[in-house]
Design an enzyme around this catalytic site. Structure first.
Site, PDB file in Angstrom:
ATOM      1  CG  HIS A  54      -2.109  -0.668   1.370  1.00 50.98           C
ATOM      2  ND1 HIS A  54      -3.603  -0.971   1.807  1.00 50.98           N
ATOM      3  CD2 HIS A  54      -2.723  -2.033  -0.306  1.00 50.98           C
ATOM      4  CE1 HIS A  54      -3.821  -2.201   1.356  1.00 50.98           C
ATOM      5  NE2 HIS A  54      -3.227  -2.556   0.850  1.00 50.98           N
ATOM      6  CD  GLU A  56      -1.857   3.657   3.828  1.00 53.83           C
ATOM      7  OE1 GLU A  56      -1.217   3.530   2.816  1.00 53.83           O
ATOM      8  OE2 GLU A  56      -3.004   4.010   4.117  1.00 53.83           O
TER       9      GLU A  56
HETATM   10  C1  AOF Z   1      -4.732   1.767   1.950  1.00 54.59           C
HETATM   11  N1  AOF Z   1      -3.020   2.275   1.649  1.00 54.59           N
HETATM   12  O1  AOF Z   1      -2.964   2.217   0.005  1.00 54.59           O
HETATM   13  C2  AOF Z   1      -4.879   1.077  -0.343  1.00 54.59           C
HETATM   14  C3  AOF Z   1      -5.535   0.848   0.411  1.00 54.59           C
HETATM   15  O2  AOF Z   1      -6.186  -6.596  -0.267  1.00 54.59           O
HETATM   16  P1  AOF Z   1      -5.307  -5.208   0.760  1.00 54.59           P
HETATM   17  O3  AOF Z   1      -4.526  -5.616   1.857  1.00 54.59           O
HETATM   18  O4  AOF Z   1      -4.704  -4.674  -0.645  1.00 54.59           O
HETATM   19  O5  AOF Z   1      -6.407  -3.877   1.579  1.00 54.59           O
HETATM   20  C4  AOF Z   1      -7.284  -3.209   0.465  1.00 54.59           C
HETATM   21  C5  AOF Z   1      -7.498  -3.171   1.425  1.00 54.59           C
HETATM   22  O6  AOF Z   1      -7.134  -1.461   1.512  1.00 54.59           O
HETATM   23  C6  AOF Z   1      -9.594  -2.396   0.788  1.00 54.59           C
HETATM   24  O7  AOF Z   1      -9.832  -1.424   2.069  1.00 54.59           O
HETATM   25  C7  AOF Z   1      -8.448  -1.137  -0.017  1.00 54.59           C
HETATM   26  O8  AOF Z   1      -9.659  -0.057  -0.037  1.00 54.59           O
HETATM   27  C8  AOF Z   1      -7.561  -0.560   0.919  1.00 54.59           C
HETATM   28  N2  AOF Z   1      -6.812   0.238   0.080  1.00 54.59           N
HETATM   29  N3  AOF Z   1      -5.371   0.734   1.279  1.00 54.59           N
HETATM   30  O9  AOF Z   1      -5.013   2.525   3.254  1.00 54.59           O
HETATM   31  C9  AOF Z   1      -3.522   1.880  -0.250  1.00 54.59           C
HETATM   32  N4  AOF Z   1      -4.548   0.706  -1.246  1.00 54.59           N
HETATM   33 ZN    ZN Z   2      -3.503  -0.559   4.077  1.00 58.69          ZN
END
Ligand code: AOF
Ligand code: ZN
Length: 352
Positions: A54, A56
């Site tokens: 992600h 962060e």
């Molecule tokens: C964040 N930062 O850059 C992104 C987020 O399956 P995962 O691990 O990729 O997680 C999916 C969740 O993370 C979902 O809630 C999506 O909206 C969020 N994406 N969250 O903190 C990020 N791409």
């Molecule tokens: Zn995240």
């Protein structure tokens, strides 16, 4: 609390970074993050690819060894609420707490049910100062595709077509005639690079013989979908020429398939009734395909419109006037944005 030191430029930088993920992250959201110490960015990152780290994580890991001690005294700006559950990757809230970051500035909340405000709550409970809704409208725009996917449980649907100045879409005898200029064609290929999948109906596959790949812009090509109820489309059509992933939606898969040459072809068997489009969309999302661009023809685009299965329409108005032709679809949305693109106009509609 005094937020006079908050700086919009840092959030705009998050937006810029987020957009670098366009075309690579759906059905996940595009997200950008920057770490700021004493008004200086010491780390930045974005969500680069679906299933990968992600924003962060990338921002924190980008901090130089010599600046690492500054992390707890920094402010993290992020375009979307940090996630708080272990999905494909660990929770960002835990990472933020592990690094003892004392302040987090968020543009908009994540409407994913597992998050939806809980990310903010966890950080606040742990004593982190959290500011939400900073440049919220702009942040929501960047997260729009993801929000629609979560809310409607289907991919984000973009309708794309061209029409003449007098609202004609195609010739009466269905032979292909260009409405827009070659420069605009490049833009359309850029759009193809930004979506996960692209779809046409049987008539368009036959009359226009499109390749549906992105050849005029850098980046990838979307997965192609074509409706072919009776498998009547000839295997030598451009759609089946190369080995690009292609899905044929058909009513009954026969024992003996036509002699397709494409090595990445799959057939999706579905009943051709009034829920067909919904079921195709459901199938796409189950394959983590988060965006679909529908490139025609009239019948298919009108079906998406009639069933309310669209989120954005990009209508190119060519600088030509045809005496006769088939009427273009009508987008049932009063508000639109109009801008000049090369020799034509682009009219953008967003479903409210
Ligand atoms: C964040 N930062 O850059 C992104 C987020 O399956 P995962 O691990 O990729 O997680 C999916 C969740 O993370 C979902 O809630 C999506 O909206 C969020 N994406 N969250 O903190 C990020 N791409
Ligand atoms: Zn995240």
């Amino acid at each position: 609390m005094n937020y006079s030191d908050l700086n919009e430029d840092f959030m705009y930088r998050c937006f810029q970074l987020a957009l670098l993920g366009k075309g690579f992250v759906a059905p996940n959201p595009m997200v950008g993050a920057v770490l700021v110490h004493n008004n200086i960015i010491i780390g930045e990152g974005f969500h680069e690819r679906f299933g990968h780290a992600h924003a962060e994580v990338n921002a924190i890991h980008s901090v130089a060894e010599s600046s690492k001690h500054l992390i707890p005294k920094s402010t993290l700006y992020v375009s979307l609420e940090p996630c708080c559950f272990h999905g494909k990757t660990p929770a960002c809230t835990s990472l933020i707490l592990d690094h003892k970051i004392s302040r987090v500035v968020i543009s908009c909340l994540d409407n994913t049910p597992e998050v939806a405000g809980k990310g903010v709550e966890i950080l606040k409970k742990a004593g982190v100062e959290v500011i939400t809704g900073f440049l919220e409208e702009q942040g929501k725009n960047i997260s729009r595709q993801r929000s629609v996917i979560v809310e409607k449980k289907r991919p984000y649907v973009i309708l794309k077509y061209a029409q003449t100045l007098n609202g004609k879409f195609a010739t009466l005898d269905k032979h292909q005639k260009w409405i827009t200029s070659s420069l605009t064609k490049r833009l359309v290929h850029k759009w193809r690079s930004e979506v996960d999948s692209i779809m046409v109906g049987t008539n368009t596959a036959l009359s226009d013989n499109p390749s549906l790949t992105n050849r005029l812009y850098y980046g990838s090509s979307p997965v192609r979908l074509v409706l072919d109820r009776k498998l009547s489309l000839a295997p030598d059509l451009n759609l089946f020429h190369d080995n690009h992933p292609t899905i044929i939606v058909t009513e009954k898969i026969p024992k003996q398939l036509p002699a397709y040459k494409n090595q990445n072809l799959s057939l999706l068997e579905l009943p051709f009734h009034d829920r067909l489009l919904r079921r195709i969309l459901k199938h796409l999302l189950s394959q983590n395909i988060g965006t679909l661009m529908v490139e025609g023809g009239i019948q298919l685009i009108n079906s998406f419109i009639e069933q309310g299965l669209w989120d954005e329409a990009r209508v190119l108005i060519g600088n030509v006037h045809w005496k006769e032709g088939q009427d273009a679809p009508e987008i049932p949305e009063k508000t639109f944005f109009r801008k000049k693109i090369a020799k034509e106009d682009l009219v953008l509609f967003y479903k409210s």
